[in-house]
Design an enzyme around this catalytic site. Structure first.
Site, PDB file in Angstrom:
ATOM      1  CE1 TYR A  13      -1.983   2.819  -2.168  1.00  0.00           C
ATOM      2  CE2 TYR A  13      -4.190   3.487  -1.520  1.00  0.00           C
ATOM      3  CZ  TYR A  13      -3.087   2.669  -1.363  1.00  0.00           C
ATOM      4  OH  TYR A  13      -3.102   1.699  -0.405  1.00  0.00           O
ATOM      5  CG  HIS A  70      -7.305  -4.044   1.830  1.00  0.00           C
ATOM      6  ND1 HIS A  70      -7.488  -3.052   0.889  1.00  0.00           N
ATOM      7  CD2 HIS A  70      -8.547  -4.524   2.106  1.00  0.00           C
ATOM      8  CE1 HIS A  70      -8.776  -2.951   0.616  1.00  0.00           C
ATOM      9  NE2 HIS A  70      -9.440  -3.823   1.338  1.00  0.00           N
ATOM     10  CB  VAL A  71      -5.515  -3.071   7.301  1.00  0.00           C
ATOM     11  CG1 VAL A  71      -5.704  -2.248   8.559  1.00  0.00           C
ATOM     12  CG2 VAL A  71      -6.739  -3.925   7.015  1.00  0.00           C
ATOM     13  CG  HIS A  72      -3.810   2.172   4.576  1.00  0.00           C
ATOM     14  ND1 HIS A  72      -4.601   3.127   3.997  1.00  0.00           N
ATOM     15  CD2 HIS A  72      -3.623   1.215   3.625  1.00  0.00           C
ATOM     16  CE1 HIS A  72      -4.885   2.765   2.754  1.00  0.00           C
ATOM     17  NE2 HIS A  72      -4.306   1.615   2.514  1.00  0.00           N
ATOM     18  CG  ASP A 121      -1.831  -1.248   1.224  1.00  0.00           C
ATOM     19  OD1 ASP A 121      -1.301  -2.354   1.431  1.00  0.00           O
ATOM     20  OD2 ASP A 121      -3.046  -1.115   1.034  1.00  0.00           O
ATOM     21  CG  HIS A 175     -10.037  -2.414   4.305  1.00  0.00           C
ATOM     22  ND1 HIS A 175     -10.914  -1.909   3.384  1.00  0.00           N
ATOM     23  CD2 HIS A 175      -8.959  -1.596   4.288  1.00  0.00           C
ATOM     24  CE1 HIS A 175     -10.376  -0.834   2.826  1.00  0.00           C
ATOM     25  NE2 HIS A 175      -9.216  -0.624   3.354  1.00  0.00           N
ATOM     26  CG  HIS A 192      -4.552  -5.789  -1.451  1.00  0.00           C
ATOM     27  ND1 HIS A 192      -3.417  -5.056  -1.167  1.00  0.00           N
ATOM     28  CD2 HIS A 192      -5.600  -4.943  -1.315  1.00  0.00           C
ATOM     29  CE1 HIS A 192      -3.771  -3.812  -0.878  1.00  0.00           C
ATOM     30  NE2 HIS A 192      -5.074  -3.715  -0.948  1.00  0.00           N
TER      31      HIS A 192
HETATM   32 FE   FE2 Z   1      -6.188  -1.939  -0.527  1.00  0.00          FE
END
Ligand code: FE2
Length: 466
Positions: A199, A355-357, A167, A328, A318
């Site tokens: 992004y 996916h999870v930041h 990410d 998420h 992901h």
């Molecule tokens: Fe993502």
């Protein structure tokens, strides 16, 4: 009113109940108390030096490499020329060999009002193992030269160091993450990238110029060592409202992977061997239910893994299966239901997701007993299960995921909402050292670390091994 009905007694009962509740449920691992300076994540402006276009007419830019075959004897070299197709040739040589030339191909695509440059992909094959190669792309005055080192021959005790980034995006924090990875004294040799690259889809009309800037931003690493790609949701670029209804169009034109070498029929799921690791890349955003191509491929792929040849079985995806952030949450659940019994059966060592930041490391747990009617649906400690790591903390403009489910679930061993990267450092067939590095620390600092004991060769409890 008797004593039991008095407000005082009710209050005492509520407090006792809460305390009991906490005592029963709060059996998770560690939620870090590290305190960050709270700053808004800001994207790097277009005129920044990290996005600089190389000088000279039609100079190759966005140079990137990835593994080009099943075993690490080939590399896919990709780059973009903006003005005209130019040459798709790669000239390459080692200190021991003469210059050779490989011929690639060029592709372009249109996306809404954007037309891509000329995207070159060239497979450089039949390389010697464990050898430094130099390579050149471009012609005339705009030749650009890079180098890479091929991995050692696949084998059970071959040490190898993988970096882990997810990410990433193109913010000032992304730049810090990449710099920390580059300066990490553990010296990652290949990046396992767990999805969500540029992004670009966060910009108006999925401004594909941001795919180009991202390509120039990461060139300083990915032109010199392979990044193994996983497709994330920000690669889908599905926007029928502007006439763009082909999923993964920019990503699949720009990033080629050796999926056919592992018998896959789509570039979104595939596997490679590298040194002592067998790496399976799964697609969270392609069909994975029973009878789908991905399901069929994985069912046939897992029995092929020979742990005597490649002891370390690593899966990249992901969307995480075990995630205790309120972002998420449970998005990976349907894929977990389909594939988790296989991961336990085949003793996967580690699963890396993004996916999870934020950052999170799980215990070795599984949750495969449930069968609709039995109600057994709580993850349990399982020494045949992988450790699940969420490393979606690369630093993109969407910012950190700071909100966690409380209390910390038992499956969660360590979690912290900070940006960073990780290193999976394979020593031999039994031991690998894993470390997570937060961007605020010095380059050598390990904010979280753990010894992994291989599930096939040394399947003893490694939960306390740090
Ligand atoms: Fe993502």
């Amino acid at each position: 009113m008797g004593l039991l009905g008095s407000p005082f007694f009710v209050a005492i009962a509520v407090v006792l109940g809460l305390l009991l509740n906490v005592a029963i449920l709060c059996n998770g691992g560690k939620t870090s108390t590290f305190v960050r300076k709270v700053e808004k994540t800001v994207d790097i402006p277009l005129d920044s030096d990290v996005f600089a276009v190389p000088s000279g007419y039609n100079a190759p830019q966005q140079v990137h490499i990835t593994q080009g075959d099943l075993e690490g004897k080939a590399v896919i070299v990709s780059w973009v020329t903006e003005d005209e197709p130019g040459s798709s040739k790669v000239r390459y040589w080692s200190e021991k060999s003469k210059k050779k030339v490989a011929e690639g191909k060029v592709v372009t695509y249109k996306y809404f009002n954007y037309t891509s440059g000329f995207i070159h992909h060239c497979i450089v094959g039949n390389l010697e193992y464990n050898t430094k190669y130099y390579y050149e792309v471009g012609i005339g005055h705009t030749i650009r030269k890079f180098w890479f080192v091929t991995p050692p021959e696949v084998g059970p005790d071959v040490p190898y160091t993988f970096g882990l980034i997810g990410d990433l995006g193109q913010s000032f924090d992304s730049n810090k993450t990449l710099t920390h990875y580059e300066k990490n004294p553990r010296k990652g040799q290949t990046v396992l990238f767990v999805g969500d690259l540029s992004y670009a889809d966060n910009y108006p009309n999925h401004d594909n110029v941001r795919w180009d800037t991202w390509g120039r931003f990461v060139e300083r690493s990915v032109a010199y060592q392979p990044w193994i790609w996983t497709a994330g949701n920000h690669e889908i670029d599905f926007a029928p409202e502007i006439g763009e209804a082909t999923p993964f169009k920019p990503y699949s034109h720009r990033y080629h992977v050796p999926y056919k070498a592992s018998g896959s029929t789509e570039p979104f799921w595939y596997s490679i061997k590298r040194a002592s690791a067998y790496i399976i890349v799964l697609a969270s955003y392609s069909a994975y239910g029973k009878y789908t191509p991905q399901y069929q491929w994985l069912e046939e792929e897992l029995p092929k893994v020979n742990r005597t040849e490649t002891p370390w079985l690593i899966v990249l995806m992901h969307s995480p299966w075990y995630n205790s952030y309120n972002y998420h949450y449970m998005e990976g659940e349907t894929m977990r239901v389909m594939y988790e019994p296989w991961f336990v059966q085949y003793k996967v060592d580690a699963v890396f997701a993004g996916h999870v930041h934020a950052y999170e490391r799980s215990e070795r747990v599984s949750n495969i007993a449930y069968n609709v009617v039995n109600g057994i649906c709580t993850p349990v400690k399982d020494q045949s299960a992988p450790v699940y790591i969420t490393i979606g903390d690369g630093g993109n403009l969407e910012g950190l995921a700071t909100n966690m489910t409380e209390p910390q679930p038992a499956y969660s061993a360590y979690r912290e909402a900070s940006f960073g990267h990780a290193i999976f450092d394979v020593k031999n067939r039994t031991h690998a050292h894993y470390s997570w590095h937060r961007n605020q620390d010095g380059y050598a600092v390990e904010a979280d670390s753990k010894w992994f004991f291989n599930r096939y060769w040394h399947p003893v409890d490694d939960s306390g091994a740090d």
